[in-house]
Design an enzyme around this catalytic site. Structure first.
Site, PDB file in Angstrom:
ATOM      1  N   CYS A 104       0.840  -1.205   0.000  1.00 56.05           N
ATOM      2  CA  CYS A 104       0.000   0.000   0.000  1.00 56.05           C
ATOM      3  C   CYS A 104       0.877   1.258   0.000  1.00 56.05           C
ATOM      4  O   CYS A 104       0.669   2.184  -0.796  1.00 56.05           O
ATOM      5  CB  CYS A 104      -0.921  -0.042   1.227  1.00 56.05           C
ATOM      6  SG  CYS A 104      -2.157   1.259   1.243  1.00 56.05           S
ATOM      7  N   CYS A 146      -1.532   8.565   7.209  1.00 61.56           N
ATOM      8  CA  CYS A 146      -2.871   8.187   6.731  1.00 61.56           C
ATOM      9  C   CYS A 146      -3.729   7.724   7.913  1.00 61.56           C
ATOM     10  O   CYS A 146      -3.222   7.070   8.828  1.00 61.56           O
ATOM     11  CB  CYS A 146      -2.757   7.031   5.744  1.00 61.56           C
ATOM     12  SG  CYS A 146      -1.760   7.398   4.310  1.00 61.56           S
ATOM     13  N   CYS A 171       7.257   4.245   6.320  1.00 63.64           N
ATOM     14  CA  CYS A 171       6.477   3.962   5.119  1.00 63.64           C
ATOM     15  C   CYS A 171       7.375   3.499   3.970  1.00 63.64           C
ATOM     16  O   CYS A 171       6.890   3.050   2.942  1.00 63.64           O
ATOM     17  CB  CYS A 171       5.674   5.174   4.691  1.00 63.64           C
ATOM     18  SG  CYS A 171       6.653   6.655   4.558  1.00 63.64           S
TER      19      CYS A 171
HETATM   20  S1  SF4 Z   1       0.389   4.723   5.609  1.00 66.94           S
HETATM   21 FE1  SF4 Z   1      -1.073   5.170   3.953  1.00 66.94          FE
HETATM   22  S2  SF4 Z   1      -0.100   4.375   2.144  1.00 66.94           S
HETATM   23 FE2  SF4 Z   1       0.931   3.407   3.903  1.00 66.94          FE
HETATM   24  S3  SF4 Z   1      -0.191   1.501   4.361  1.00 66.94           S
HETATM   25 FE3  SF4 Z   1      -1.147   3.077   5.574  1.00 66.94          FE
HETATM   26  S4  SF4 Z   1      -2.842   3.785   4.303  1.00 66.94           S
HETATM   27 FE4  SF4 Z   1      -1.443   2.737   2.933  1.00 66.94          FE
END
Ligand code: SF4
Length: 240
Positions: A120, A203, A229
């Site tokens: 993701c 997020c 991330c």
């Molecule tokens: S931080 Fe955002 S982009 Fe990363 S897994 Fe979570 S929802 Fe997905």
């Protein structure tokens, strides 16, 4: 000019005892070295408020990119709008991923952030940043050494193995207190969720209030082994 391809150890010294702990000097060096070939990737947390203000003093027309995953809190968009009003000359780009959330669900299934958070992040953050960096030589990030063990060795100027760019981190020596002192002193706009127990904000599916006061990022991917991330891996620095 120092580039990823033409890497030399910079023969520059920054004064980490200065008022901004070297940040302003680093930014002055960065914009005079890279001109238009540099952008700031901003997540609009409180470090972003500080860096936007410092950058605007050095280059009021700087380029800023926000990775708009489509999964941010409304408060994040609110602070972006406040920043746009306060710094009207900055170019702030909301960079979207190739796939909409609906397309991602069709291709990879529901709630990819639960089943495969690394994928993701790859689709919604890493690839969009890669595209944004395609036409620049260097980028700026608000990493601070204090934030987490994974950031302890970040330098002012880093050879970024992940994106094959020069990564510049002016705030490495700033503490959490330094950041807030600056924000309040200069009455900067800042993310409303900071006042509701969220020291680090990404997020919404992967962010909750911090549960460990000694770990400001403990609310990010809580309960998972994931700490980053993926934007800030493989960085080797040269200046402290
Ligand atoms: S931080 Fe955002 S982009 Fe990363 S897994 Fe979570 S929802 Fe997905």
């Amino acid at each position: 000019m120092i580039t990823y391809q033409n890497w030399i150890t910079p023969d520059i010294s920054f004064d980490s005892d200065s008022e901004t702990k070297g940040a302003l000097e680093v930014l002055e060096w960065a914009y005079s070295t890279y001109g238009d070939e540099i952008l700031y990737s901003c997540s609009f947390g409180v470090e972003g408020s500080v860096l936007i203000d410092l950058i605007s003093k050095v280059n009021p027309f700087a380029q800023v990119v926000f990775l708009d995953t489509g999964l941010h809190f409304q408060e994040t968009y609110d602070v972006i709008n406040s920043v746009k009003e306060a710094y009207p000359n900055l170019t702030i780009i909301l960079k979207k991923p190739l796939l909409t959330l609906e397309e991602q669900e069709v291709q990879y299934g529901k709630a990819l952030w639960k089943s495969s958070p690394n994928l993701c992040c790859q689709l919604r953050k890493i690839e969009p940043l890669q595209e944004s960096l395609a036409h620049v030589t260097a980028w700026i990030s608000g990493l601070r050494r204090e934030q987490s063990p994974t950031r302890r060795h970040v330098q002012y100027i880093n050879r970024d193995e992940k994106f094959k760019k020069v990564k510049i981190c002016p705030l490495i020596h700033w503490t959490w207190k330094d950041v807030w002192r600056y924000v309040h002193k200069h009455q900067l706009p800042y993310h409303a969720l900071h006042d509701r127990g969220y020291p680090s904000i990404g997020c919404h599916p992967c962010t909750q209030p911090a549960f460990d006061e000694n770990d400001l990022r403990s609310g990010r991917w809580a309960g998972q082994a994931k700490l980053e991330c993926g934007l800030h891996e493989d960085t080797r620095g040269t200046l402290s």
